[in-house]
Enzyme design. Sequence first.
Site, short mmCIF file in Angstrom:
data_model
loop_
_atom_site.label_atom_id
_atom_site.label_comp_id
_atom_site.label_asym_id
_atom_site.label_seq_id
_atom_site.Cartn_x
_atom_site.Cartn_y
_atom_site.Cartn_z
N GLY A 1 0.68 -1.22 0.05
CA GLY A 1 0.03 0.09 0.03
C GLY A 1 0.77 1.34 0.05
O GLY A 1 0.41 2.39 0.31
N ASP B 1 -8.26 6.91 2.76
CA ASP B 1 -7.14 7.69 3.34
C ASP B 1 -6.54 8.62 2.60
O ASP B 1 -6.58 8.71 1.20
CB ASP B 1 -5.97 6.58 3.78
N ASP B 2 -5.63 9.49 3.15
CA ASP B 2 -5.02 10.69 2.57
C ASP B 2 -5.81 11.34 1.71
O ASP B 2 -5.52 11.64 0.50
CB ASP B 2 -3.60 10.06 1.91
#
Length: 734
Positions: free
Chosen positions: A14, A121-122
């Site tokens: 990831g 995420d992010d």
Amino acid sequence: MDGRSEFLCGVVEGFYGRPWSMEQRKVLFQWMQRWELNTYLYGPKDDLKHRLLWREVYSPEEEGQLHTLIVESEKRGLRFVYSLSPGQDIVFSSSCDLSLLKRKLRQVSKLGCQAFAILFDDIDHSLCQADSQAFSSFAHAQVSVANEIYRFLGEPPVFLFCPTEYCGSLCSPSVSKSPYLMTVGEDLLPNISIIWTGSKVISRELSVEGLSEVQSVLQRPPLVWDNLHANDYDSRRLFLGPFKGRYPQLATQLRGLLLNPNCEFEANYIPLHTLGTWYRTGRKEKKGKKRDEEHQYCPEMALSTALHDWMEELSQPLQPGCVCVVLKRSQLSLISTVHPDGEEGVRRGEKEGRSEGGDGEEREKKLHNNQFQQGPGQPRSPGGVLCVEKAPLSESQIRLLVGLHYLPHEHGPSAQRLLQDLTWLKEHCHLVSANDKKGPPQKAEEWRGRAAGFLGVCEEIAALHSSVVSGVSKAVLYDLYPYVWDLRNTALVAKAFICWLGCGTTTGAELLGVESEPWVFKGGVSGELQMLLPIGSNSELFSHPPPLFPTSRLYNIRPYHNKDKAELYCMVRQLQQGAQGSPDSSPAHPDLIGDRCLGPCLALCPEYSMVLEDELGVCGCVLGVVDVRSFAKRCQTCWISPPEDQGEYPDSLLYHFPSQLRLDALPDLVDISVTRCLLTALLTALKANGSHGVFCEMQPTDRMRLDFLTKLGFLEIIRGEARHREGVVLGRLL
């Protein structure tokens, strides 16, 4: 496998950066099976169709590759989890986007995948106007989509959800009071597992208290996405240390733990090997086996076992017997040999050139014959290929390699000693200063003894670099070389700096360098060594891409000694002849060129002269003058004629750039970065003794040298028309 009750332990691909290849993933699955891990999550950030182009379905060729991965993982007894990251641009309220998301996951499901993850995420927390009207919050929008996709896929036993607030430091205002996490915990369907990285994005430790807190908010045990060995945030760091800071007993607080390791695949042997040991230890404890020292997880013991196994992996020969180096005909006169009778060969044709009376063709023939004479331990292949015996890394070298690239919050023993010694040697250099004659001799001996230890570790790093180039497989070399090369270069500069301090020529003006708290700057051990040097804040001197063709040649940078004079004179004469394309114009006075180019500096300020050498001898030098004004006055009274590059420089130049340098190196250097290290070593010495700027002069036609210095932060100051002769002056502040 009952995915709802099984503890998921394995690997998540990831990271940001180039994804692993199909062959690397197959090797990964073999490792995971061997170490009894059970889960692989596919989610490389730079796979366009995983993140940026998530709406696009896979082509038939891509389908085939994905199907192969799924089948390979099943063969190894692994659970393949496919993840998608639509959060950057998805419109949560759009039925079209939701249909595209379902279409993509349906395609993967038909390939045999039975476990999925949706990652948010992010990404930015804000909602577009349409989503703001449809959902009461960002969390509600994400939960709505995740729940619908989960039901659409038939409520698979493994379905993971990565929240935008995925660690304690990202929660607002805190983990227990985060409205976002509370909404996710309350509204996300109970059989959907939630990903968590700990108190930080990269958590040094996972605590029972911290996991209990997040479990209470999320209303389920989290699955840890562990970034302990992730290095995608720093191009100069690599983590080879053991899995650490997570006690096996934590498994009772978790749904699972997946390690997101180094981008460089071959660097992950020890991290994953020790993760497997951690997981097996936890399973034994969970089954009620007696908890004694034998069954407790010890990172150091796990590391020792992993090191032993990795040594066996690295020792497997890919090609029988030797590493081959192909030499062009034009290169044959540039390399020295050791003949079977023990007589050392000629340094780059210089001595042969004199004995053969300048007959270049005949000299090249003789060198060709000498180069490939077969002797003990020097096999030869046909077609101009020189074979060098391939020797695997020793156990001490592998331990050094791991210790220098350990963990993000912790250095190994060798790295700790290296940094502690450099700090102490800097702070106590007055003990060997020529200005401190009252100090007790035993203190000076203590300094020199500790310096010897520091220099010894630097030499071990250089030898490690050489062994990695010549003694590991291409795959391992490709992944490890940039980091070993970077540290080798920084160690070269640090070693030269300590040798220079040992000569007692420092005034201590700028010796302490840049003060920084630990871990606040990038670069790992290499970065911390750099920041301990007086010139350490100038990153352009240290951060460069490695050469395309690695070389195992050993280099050394050290202060000038009187015995080097003959070799340096010979080198500059050779360079001048090569530049003019003609033989020596004054054979009756062979030292004339050396006297003009190097003589004044070597005679009047040798303390600012550095030498570059390899196994064959001297191959470069850099000469410095800390104060050009005073040096010019000394030349007028102590030297027959002014130096070749010493002219009348304007006061405006000398005000900002009081120091001057001259750099020379033979053109056959395989690794040009050592020339940068040579220059940096001199700049470190000049800065340490108070200089705030340095300049050098060269001909405007010397494009290679101009380009080299420009990349190191030198800027053009004046050209020939501003002075009494032609030339370009480049300068940089220190």
